[in-house]
Write a protein that holds these residues in place. Structure first.
Motif, PDB file in Angstrom:
ATOM      1  N   TYR A  68       0.862  -1.187   0.000  1.00 29.80           N
ATOM      2  CA  TYR A  68       0.000   0.000   0.000  1.00 29.80           C
ATOM      3  C   TYR A  68       0.896   1.235   0.000  1.00 29.80           C
ATOM      4  O   TYR A  68       1.842   1.320   0.782  1.00 29.80           O
ATOM      5  CB  TYR A  68      -0.904  -0.011   1.234  1.00 29.80           C
ATOM      6  N   ASP A  69       0.581   2.184  -0.860  1.00 33.85           N
ATOM      7  CA  ASP A  69       1.405   3.370  -1.020  1.00 33.85           C
ATOM      8  C   ASP A  69       0.596   4.640  -0.815  1.00 33.85           C
ATOM      9  O   ASP A  69      -0.597   4.681  -1.127  1.00 33.85           O
ATOM     10  CB  ASP A  69       2.016   3.408  -2.431  1.00 33.85           C
ATOM     11  N   SER A  70       1.274   5.650  -0.311  1.00 35.01           N
ATOM     12  CA  SER A  70       0.655   6.968  -0.202  1.00 35.01           C
ATOM     13  C   SER A  70       1.705   8.037  -0.423  1.00 35.01           C
ATOM     14  O   SER A  70       2.863   7.867  -0.020  1.00 35.01           O
ATOM     15  CB  SER A  70       0.031   7.158   1.185  1.00 35.01           C
ATOM     16  N   GLU A  71       1.289   9.113  -1.060  1.00 33.84           N
ATOM     17  CA  GLU A  71       2.172  10.273  -1.200  1.00 33.84           C
ATOM     18  C   GLU A  71       1.562  11.475  -0.502  1.00 33.84           C
ATOM     19  O   GLU A  71       1.963  12.612  -0.755  1.00 33.84           O
ATOM     20  CB  GLU A  71       2.430  10.543  -2.683  1.00 33.84           C
ATOM     21  N   ASN A  72       0.607  11.220   0.364  1.00 32.02           N
ATOM     22  CA  ASN A  72      -0.057  12.279   1.122  1.00 32.02           C
ATOM     23  C   ASN A  72       0.485  12.277   2.545  1.00 32.02           C
ATOM     24  O   ASN A  72       0.299  11.312   3.294  1.00 32.02           O
ATOM     25  CB  ASN A  72      -1.571  12.023   1.132  1.00 32.02           C
ATOM     26  N   ILE A  73       1.132  13.354   2.939  1.00 32.22           N
ATOM     27  CA  ILE A  73       1.784  13.389   4.249  1.00 32.22           C
ATOM     28  C   ILE A  73       0.792  13.227   5.393  1.00 32.22           C
ATOM     29  O   ILE A  73       1.147  12.759   6.482  1.00 32.22           O
ATOM     30  CB  ILE A  73       2.610  14.692   4.424  1.00 32.22           C
ATOM     31  N   ASN A  74      -0.449  13.572   5.164  1.00 33.55           N
ATOM     32  CA  ASN A  74      -1.452  13.403   6.225  1.00 33.55           C
ATOM     33  C   ASN A  74      -1.606  11.933   6.628  1.00 33.55           C
ATOM     34  O   ASN A  74      -2.045  11.631   7.747  1.00 33.55           O
ATOM     35  CB  ASN A  74      -2.803  13.957   5.776  1.00 33.55           C
ATOM     36  N   ASP A  75      -1.242  11.046   5.739  1.00 39.12           N
ATOM     37  CA  ASP A  75      -1.373   9.625   6.072  1.00 39.12           C
ATOM     38  C   ASP A  75      -0.332   9.160   7.085  1.00 39.12           C
ATOM     39  O   ASP A  75      -0.447   8.050   7.627  1.00 39.12           O
ATOM     40  CB  ASP A  75      -1.303   8.773   4.796  1.00 39.12           C
ATOM     41  N   ALA A  76       0.668  10.010   7.358  1.00 31.14           N
ATOM     42  CA  ALA A  76       1.623   9.679   8.424  1.00 31.14           C
ATOM     43  C   ALA A  76       0.903   9.604   9.773  1.00 31.14           C
ATOM     44  O   ALA A  76       1.383   8.957  10.709  1.00 31.14           O
ATOM     45  CB  ALA A  76       2.743  10.712   8.469  1.00 31.14           C
ATOM     46  N   ARG A  77      -0.244  10.268   9.858  1.00 34.28           N
ATOM     47  CA  ARG A  77      -1.030  10.186  11.102  1.00 34.28           C
ATOM     48  C   ARG A  77      -1.394   8.750  11.446  1.00 34.28           C
ATOM     49  O   ARG A  77      -1.523   8.395  12.606  1.00 34.28           O
ATOM     50  CB  ARG A  77      -2.340  10.986  10.961  1.00 34.28           C
ATOM     51  N   LEU A  78      -1.566   7.946  10.435  1.00 32.53           N
ATOM     52  CA  LEU A  78      -1.979   6.558  10.682  1.00 32.53           C
ATOM     53  C   LEU A  78      -0.920   5.782  11.454  1.00 32.53           C
ATOM     54  O   LEU A  78      -1.243   4.842  12.182  1.00 32.53           O
ATOM     55  CB  LEU A  78      -2.278   5.858   9.350  1.00 32.53           C
ATOM     56  N   LEU A  79       0.336   6.177  11.303  1.00 24.14           N
ATOM     57  CA  LEU A  79       1.418   5.445  11.962  1.00 24.14           C
ATOM     58  C   LEU A  79       1.313   5.543  13.482  1.00 24.14           C
ATOM     59  O   LEU A  79       1.834   4.684  14.205  1.00 24.14           O
ATOM     60  CB  LEU A  79       2.779   5.978  11.492  1.00 24.14           C
ATOM     61  N   ARG A  80       0.637   6.595  13.958  1.00 21.22           N
ATOM     62  CA  ARG A  80       0.515   6.760  15.415  1.00 21.22           C
ATOM     63  C   ARG A  80      -0.366   5.690  16.038  1.00 21.22           C
ATOM     64  O   ARG A  80      -0.404   5.540  17.252  1.00 21.22           O
ATOM     65  CB  ARG A  80      -0.055   8.145  15.742  1.00 21.22           C
ATOM     66  N   HIS A  81      -1.109   4.967  15.209  1.00 19.88           N
ATOM     67  CA  HIS A  81      -1.987   3.910  15.732  1.00 19.88           C
ATOM     68  C   HIS A  81      -1.271   2.567  15.897  1.00 19.88           C
ATOM     69  O   HIS A  81      -1.858   1.625  16.414  1.00 19.88           O
ATOM     70  CB  HIS A  81      -3.168   3.693  14.775  1.00 19.88           C
ATOM     71  N   LEU A  82      -0.053   2.481  15.401  1.00 14.15           N
ATOM     72  CA  LEU A  82       0.614   1.181  15.384  1.00 14.15           C
ATOM     73  C   LEU A  82       1.147   0.794  16.756  1.00 14.15           C
ATOM     74  O   LEU A  82       1.814   1.590  17.415  1.00 14.15           O
ATOM     75  CB  LEU A  82       1.767   1.185  14.369  1.00 14.15           C
ATOM     76  N   GLY A  83       0.856  -0.442  17.161  1.00  8.41           N
ATOM     77  CA  GLY A  83       1.475  -0.993  18.354  1.00  8.41           C
ATOM     78  C   GLY A  83       2.825  -1.564  17.977  1.00  8.41           C
ATOM     79  O   GLY A  83       3.041  -1.963  16.830  1.00  8.41           O
ATOM     80  N   MET A  84       3.747  -1.602  18.926  1.00 11.82           N
ATOM     81  CA  MET A  84       5.102  -2.060  18.588  1.00 11.82           C
ATOM     82  C   MET A  84       5.720  -2.848  19.724  1.00 11.82           C
ATOM     83  O   MET A  84       5.313  -2.734  20.880  1.00 11.82           O
ATOM     84  CB  MET A  84       5.976  -0.868  18.233  1.00 11.82           C
ATOM     85  N   MET A  85       6.678  -3.661  19.381  1.00 10.84           N
ATOM     86  CA  MET A  85       7.389  -4.447  20.380  1.00 10.84           C
ATOM     87  C   MET A  85       8.727  -4.876  19.793  1.00 10.84           C
ATOM     88  O   MET A  85       8.986  -4.689  18.599  1.00 10.84           O
ATOM     89  CB  MET A  85       6.586  -5.706  20.741  1.00 10.84           C
ATOM     90  N   GLU A  86       9.569  -5.426  20.660  1.00 10.64           N
ATOM     91  CA  GLU A  86      10.794  -6.068  20.184  1.00 10.64           C
ATOM     92  C   GLU A  86      10.648  -7.558  20.446  1.00 10.64           C
ATOM     93  O   GLU A  86      10.290  -7.962  21.553  1.00 10.64           O
ATOM     94  CB  GLU A  86      12.026  -5.522  20.901  1.00 10.64           C
ATOM     95  N   LEU A  87      10.900  -8.352  19.433  1.00 12.64           N
ATOM     96  CA  LEU A  87      10.821  -9.800  19.572  1.00 12.64           C
ATOM     97  C   LEU A  87      12.226 -10.346  19.372  1.00 12.64           C
ATOM     98  O   LEU A  87      12.770 -10.246  18.270  1.00 12.64           O
ATOM     99  CB  LEU A  87       9.846 -10.371  18.536  1.00 12.64           C
ATOM    100  N   SER A  88      12.788 -10.866  20.458  1.00 14.87           N
ATOM    101  CA  SER A  88      14.190 -11.314  20.428  1.00 14.87           C
ATOM    102  C   SER A  88      15.096 -10.194  19.930  1.00 14.87           C
ATOM    103  O   SER A  88      16.000 -10.419  19.126  1.00 14.87           O
ATOM    104  CB  SER A  88      14.339 -12.551  19.538  1.00 14.87           C
ATOM    105  N   GLY A  89      14.801  -9.003  20.366  1.00 20.46           N
ATOM    106  CA  GLY A  89      15.638  -7.868  20.002  1.00 20.46           C
ATOM    107  C   GLY A  89      15.360  -7.294  18.633  1.00 20.46           C
ATOM    108  O   GLY A  89      16.017  -6.344  18.202  1.00 20.46           O
ATOM    109  N   LYS A  90      14.374  -7.856  17.922  1.00 19.34           N
ATOM    110  CA  LYS A  90      14.058  -7.382  16.570  1.00 19.34           C
ATOM    111  C   LYS A  90      12.736  -6.611  16.580  1.00 19.34           C
ATOM    112  O   LYS A  90      11.810  -6.971  17.309  1.00 19.34           O
ATOM    113  CB  LYS A  90      13.939  -8.557  15.598  1.00 19.34           C
ATOM    114  N   PRO A  91      12.621  -5.568  15.739  1.00 19.24           N
ATOM    115  CA  PRO A  91      11.424  -4.724  15.765  1.00 19.24           C
ATOM    116  C   PRO A  91      10.217  -5.390  15.119  1.00 19.24           C
ATOM    117  O   PRO A  91      10.336  -6.042  14.083  1.00 19.24           O
ATOM    118  CB  PRO A  91      11.853  -3.497  14.946  1.00 19.24           C
ATOM    119  N   VAL A  92       9.069  -5.207  15.764  1.00 17.89           N
ATOM    120  CA  VAL A  92       7.816  -5.745  15.228  1.00 17.89           C
ATOM    121  C   VAL A  92       6.696  -4.730  15.463  1.00 17.89           C
ATOM    122  O   VAL A  92       6.517  -4.251  16.583  1.00 17.89           O
ATOM    123  CB  VAL A  92       7.425  -7.075  15.917  1.00 17.89           C
ATOM    124  N   PHE A  93       5.974  -4.386  14.405  1.00 19.23           N
ATOM    125  CA  PHE A  93       4.718  -3.656  14.579  1.00 19.23           C
ATOM    126  C   PHE A  93       3.628  -4.693  14.795  1.00 19.23           C
ATOM    127  O   PHE A  93       3.443  -5.605  13.977  1.00 19.23           O
ATOM    128  CB  PHE A  93       4.390  -2.813  13.336  1.00 19.23           C
TER     129      PHE A  93
END
Lengths: 134, 167
Positions: free
Chosen positions: B134-159
Motif C-alpha cells: 500500500y502506497d501513499s504520497e499524502n503526508i497526512n497519512d503519516a497520522r496513521l502510523l501513530r496507531h501502530l502498536g510495537m514491540m521487540e521480539l528477540s531484540g528485533k522490531p515488530v509492529f
C-alpha cells in the motif's frame, strides 16, 4: 486453571477488548504455531483473526497443537510447563495473565513485551471506555 | 453503504459525530458525506484487491462492518478513526487488513521538506502468506502510523497491530 503466577496489568482507559487483543497479538508473535482457545466455551479459534474480542473474556493460548493435546490429556503437568498462557479480561480496568513459571526465559520475555505494550497504550494513548459503545 | 452517522454511533464514537457537527457547523453534513464517500471508495478498492471468496477476512462493506461491530467493536473504532484521518481508499484497505490480522512485514517512509513524501507498507495475510503493498504520497497519512502498536521480539522490531486512540 494452571497453578502458576497471576500477573495483573492495569488497563484503565484502553478498554477490555483492546487489552485482550494486544496481549493475544503479542503472544502469537512469540508462538508462531499458537493455538487459541476460548476460556469460556472451549472453542478453538482458527487464528487471531477469528477471535471475537468483543464477546470474549478469557483466552487460553497454547504454544502449539502438541501443547494443547498435552493440556487436554494431562492437565497442568511438568511435561507441559510454560506452554500455555491464560488471559482473563473481565473488567475495563485490568487484565490478568496467568503463567506457570515467571522465571522461565520464554515467559519472562513474553510478559515483558505484554507489559510494555499495555503500558505504552495506557500512558500515551488511552482509548475511550468501551461502555460508551452501543 | 449504511448511514455513516449510525456506524459511528453504534461503534461508540458518538462524540466524534458531535464534535464534527460543532466544528463544521453548517458544513457538518458535507463533512459526513465526505466520510461516507471515502468509505464507499475504500469498499470498492477492497473488493478489487480481495474478492470475498478469496479471503478469510471480512469484506470491507456493510456485511463486514456489521460483523466487525458485533464481534470486535474495538477494531471498528480503530478503523473509523482512520477514516477520519485519511481520504485514501488504499490506506483504509490497509488499515482494515491490519485490524483483522494481516502482519505488517515492512514499512518505509521517505520525506523531503517541501518536495516529497512517500509511505509504503507491505502486509502479509496470516495462513495464506499472501503479500500486498500500500502506497501513499499524502503526508497526512503519516497520522496513521501513530496507531501502530510495537514491540521487540528477540531484540528485533515488530509492529503488532493497529489500535484505536481515545477520542
Amino acid at each position: 486453571m494452571i497453578g502458576g503466577h497471576d500477573i495483573v496489568l492495569p488497563t484503565r482507559g484502553i478498554g477490555r477488548s483492546t487489552a485482550l487483543d494486544v496481549c493475544l497479538k503479542i503472544t502469537v508473535r512469540h508462538w508462531k504455531q499458537a493455538v487459541i482457545q476460548s476460556g469460556t466455551t472451549g472453542e478453538i479459534y482458527n487464528g487471531y483473526g477469528r477471535v471475537p474480542f468483543g464477546k470474549e473474556t478469557e483466552l487460553m493460548v497454547y504454544r502449539d497443537r502438541a501443547s494443547l493435546h498435552s493440556w487436554e490429556t494431562l492437565g497442568a503437568d511438568e511435561e507441559n510447563r510454560n506452554t500455555m498462557v491464560h488471559l482473563l479480561a473481565y473488567t475495563e480496568t485490568q487484565l490478568t495473565v496467568v503463567v506457570d513459571d515467571l522465571q522461565a526465559t520464554v515467559m519472562w520475555r513474553l510478559l515483558g513485551d505484554i507489559r510494555g505494550a499495555i503500558r505504552d497504550m495506557v500512558d500515551v494513548r488511552p482509548i475511550e471506555n468501551e461502555q460508551a459503545a452501543a | 453503504m449504511t448511514n455513516i452517522i449510525d456506524i459511528f454511533r453504534r461503534a461508540g464514537l458518538q462524540r466524534t459525530i458531535d464534535e464534527a457537527a460543532e466544528f463544521w457547523g453548517d458544513n457538518a453534513a458535507q463533512f459526513l458525506d465526505g466520510l461516507a464517500d471515502t468509505l464507499s471508495q475504500a469498499s470498492i478498492a477492497y473488493t478489487k484487491r480481495f474478492p470475498v471468496a478469496q479471503s478469510t477476512i471480512p469484506p470491507l462493506n456493510d456485511v463486514g462492518i456489521a460483523e466487525t461491530l458485533d464481534h470486535n467493536p474495538h477494531k471498528l473504532r480503530a478503523f473509523l478513526q482512520a477514516l477520519e484521518e485519511t481520504t485514501s481508499p488504499e490506506m483504509l484497505v490497509m488499515v482494515w487488513r491490519i485490524i483483522h490480522g494481516d502482519d505488517i512485514k515492512a514499512a518505509e517512509m521517505s520525506y523531503e521538506e517541501g518536495k516529497r513524501f512517500h509511505l509504503r507498507v507491505r502486509l502479509e495475510e496470516q495462513g495464506s502468506g499472501t503479500a500486498t503493498s500500500y502506497d501513499s504520497e499524502n503526508i497526512n497519512d503519516a497520522r496513521l502510523l501513530r496507531h501502530l502498536g510495537m514491540m521487540e521480539l528477540s531484540g528485533k522490531p515488530v509492529f503488532t497491530g493497529f489500535f484505536a486512540h481515545r477520542h
